[in-house]
Every structure is written in structure tokens, then in C-alpha cells.
Design a protein around this motif. Structure first.
Motif, mmCIF file in Angstrom:
data_model
loop_
_atom_site.group_PDB
_atom_site.id
_atom_site.type_symbol
_atom_site.label_atom_id
_atom_site.label_comp_id
_atom_site.label_asym_id
_atom_site.label_seq_id
_atom_site.Cartn_x
_atom_site.Cartn_y
_atom_site.Cartn_z
ATOM 1 N N ARG A 145 58.170 52.652 79.440
ATOM 2 C CA ARG A 145 58.685 51.860 78.368
ATOM 3 C C ARG A 145 57.743 52.289 76.988
ATOM 4 O O ARG A 145 58.457 52.115 75.935
ATOM 5 C CB ARG A 145 58.378 50.341 78.719
ATOM 6 N N GLU A 194 59.461 53.626 73.704
ATOM 7 C CA GLU A 194 59.050 52.913 72.447
ATOM 8 C C GLU A 194 58.354 53.455 71.414
ATOM 9 O O GLU A 194 59.025 53.569 70.295
ATOM 10 C CB GLU A 194 58.268 51.634 72.703
ATOM 11 N N ASN A 234 60.186 54.602 67.855
ATOM 12 C CA ASN A 234 59.500 54.457 66.427
ATOM 13 C C ASN A 234 59.349 55.491 65.654
ATOM 14 O O ASN A 234 59.720 55.476 64.418
ATOM 15 C CB ASN A 234 58.240 53.606 66.604
ATOM 16 N N GLY A 272 57.849 46.677 67.495
ATOM 17 C CA GLY A 272 57.353 47.988 68.157
ATOM 18 C C GLY A 272 55.920 48.259 68.801
ATOM 19 O O GLY A 272 55.648 48.306 70.083
ATOM 20 N N ASN A 298 55.165 45.301 71.118
ATOM 21 C CA ASN A 298 55.735 45.410 72.656
ATOM 22 C C ASN A 298 54.867 46.556 73.456
ATOM 23 O O ASN A 298 54.643 46.360 74.613
ATOM 24 C CB ASN A 298 57.266 46.084 72.530
#
Length: 228
Positions: free
Chosen positions: A133, A137, A141, A183, A186
Motif C-alpha cells: 500500500r 500510494e 502521488n 496521501g 495514509n
């Protein structure tokens, strides 16, 4: 002072555990929906596609071709949605192969280089899902907000921890200005959930960004005994 430090450490540990519980709950729900899409809807679409292939071709061939095209698009969409919700097949194929698949899918948007040093050992499922993840991510981004053409992922096991370094050659960013973005939030929440440490840095050429993560070998949180 010792008592204050102990209280502070207990509070930090409590906050980390809350983050871990929240992420685990999110992952379970994502997994439930992803598996439903992957196993139920995806399989039904595949069956319909097979039936379509076996239809009598005496009818309008163009209509059949259009329907088949729509079915193919729906199958791809179901797979993509399932994949974005939860890496359903990660447990069976492992983190490295799953990241390689991500790299292949994004090859038309950015060049990604993955270097996994010899001796890397498969982690438990929770840790590998979080790492996947984070890489996903970070990459998303970079593609959305940077002019980067290249991205590098480096993974190495050490006796006490695992180091993961992700960097790019894009515009870079000032951490204080973007740290509240979803972003970054997370990514940092997932790092905390593994009881890991991290550092954001600029690359040596002062272009692009670099994320350094260190995951302790035994990243589970220590059990705390509660008193009533």
C-alpha cells in the motif's frame, strides 16, 4: 521525570495501537469487498464472456463484437477495482511479485526500478499488505503531483530490521507544506501500524523525494495487561 517518560511512552504506544486497529478494520472491510468483486462479479463476467463466445454466429456479428468488447472492459474494471481495494492475490504470490505486477501496469506512465537485495524473507501478510500500500500510494502521488520520469524501490533485510527506500527524480516537496495531505497521512499511518520508523528526505540532486522506512524484525506491538 522517569514517571513522565513512562506515561508518554505508554500514550504513544496506545496511539499506535489505535492506528493499527483502525487500519486492520479498514483492511478487513476492503478485503471483504475486493474478494466479493474478484470472486463473484469477476467470475460471473468470465462465465458470461464464455457463453458469448459460444453463441451462434449467424446473428449480427457486429453486435456480438460490441457485446464482447463491453464484457472485456467490465472484466478489466472488476479486476482493477478489486486490486485497488485490496491485493487479493498477495498472500499467494508474495510482495515482490505483486510489486513487479504494479510496475508492469504503470510502465506506460513512469519507469520504476525494483531492487530486492539477496536474503529478503517473506513477511507476514499484514506487513506485506502495508508495504504494498505504501509503495502504491507513493507511486500514485508521484505520478499525479510530480514531473518524475523515474522511481526507485530498494528493499533489504538486516538482522534487526527491514529497510525500504522509495525515491523519485521529480519536483520534490516541502514536508511541512504537504504533511496534512491524505496521501502522506495514509503512508505514515501504515508505517505506524507496523511499529516502524521513517524519514522523508530530498534526493542528493535536491530533486525528487525519498522515503526511508525501517521496520523492526519483530514489528508486533507488545501486549499490555489491563487492570480493572
Amino acid at each position: 521525570m522517569k514517571e513522565k517518560n513512562a506515561q508518554h511512552e505508554a500514550e504513544v504506544l496506545h496511539q499506535k495501537k489505535l492506528v493499527l486497529e483502525n487500519i486492520k478494520a479498514q483492511e478487513e472491510e476492503r478485503k471483504r469487498i475486493a474478494v466479493m468483486i474478484h470472486d463473484d462479479i469477476g467470475n460471473r463476467l468470465n462465465i458470461l464472456s464464455l457463453w458469448l463466445n459460444n453463441l451462434d454466429t449467424q446473428g449480427d456479428e457486429q453486435i456480438k463484437k460490441n457485446i464482447y468488447g463491453q464484457m472485456s472492459s467490465l472484466i478489466d474494471a472488476a479486476r482493477s477495482i478489486s486490486h485497488s481495494l485490496y491485493p487479493v492475490n498477495l498472500e499467494s504470490v508474495g510482495l515482490v511479485l505483486y510489486v513487479e505486477e504494479l510496475i508492469a501496469n504503470l510502465s506506460h506512465k513512469i519507469n520504476i526500478s525494483l531492487q530486492v537485495m539477496p536474503g529478503y524473507q517473506k513477511k507476514d501478510l499484514f506487513a506485506e499488505v502495508q508495504l504494498y500500500r505504501i509503495i502504491q500510494e507513493f507511486t500514485t502521488n508521484v505520478i499525479k503531483h510530480s514531473d518524475a520520469t523515474d522511481l526507485w524501490i530498494y528493499i533489504k533485510d538486516y538482522p534487526e530490521d527491514t529497510a525500504v527506500v522509495i525515491s523519485d527524480n521529480g519536483q520534490g516537496f516541502e514536508y511541512e507544506e504537504v504533511k496534512k495531505g491524505m496521501g502522506i497521512k495514509n503512508i505514515e499511518s501504515r508505517i505506524k501500524s507496523m511499529n516502524a520508523t521513517h524519514k522523508w528526505k530530498k534526493t542528493f540532486s535536491n530533486k525528487g523525494s525519498r522515503l526511508i522506512i525501517k521496520i523492526p524484525k519483530y514489528h508486533e506491538f507488545p501486549n499490555q495487561t489491563s487492570t480493572d
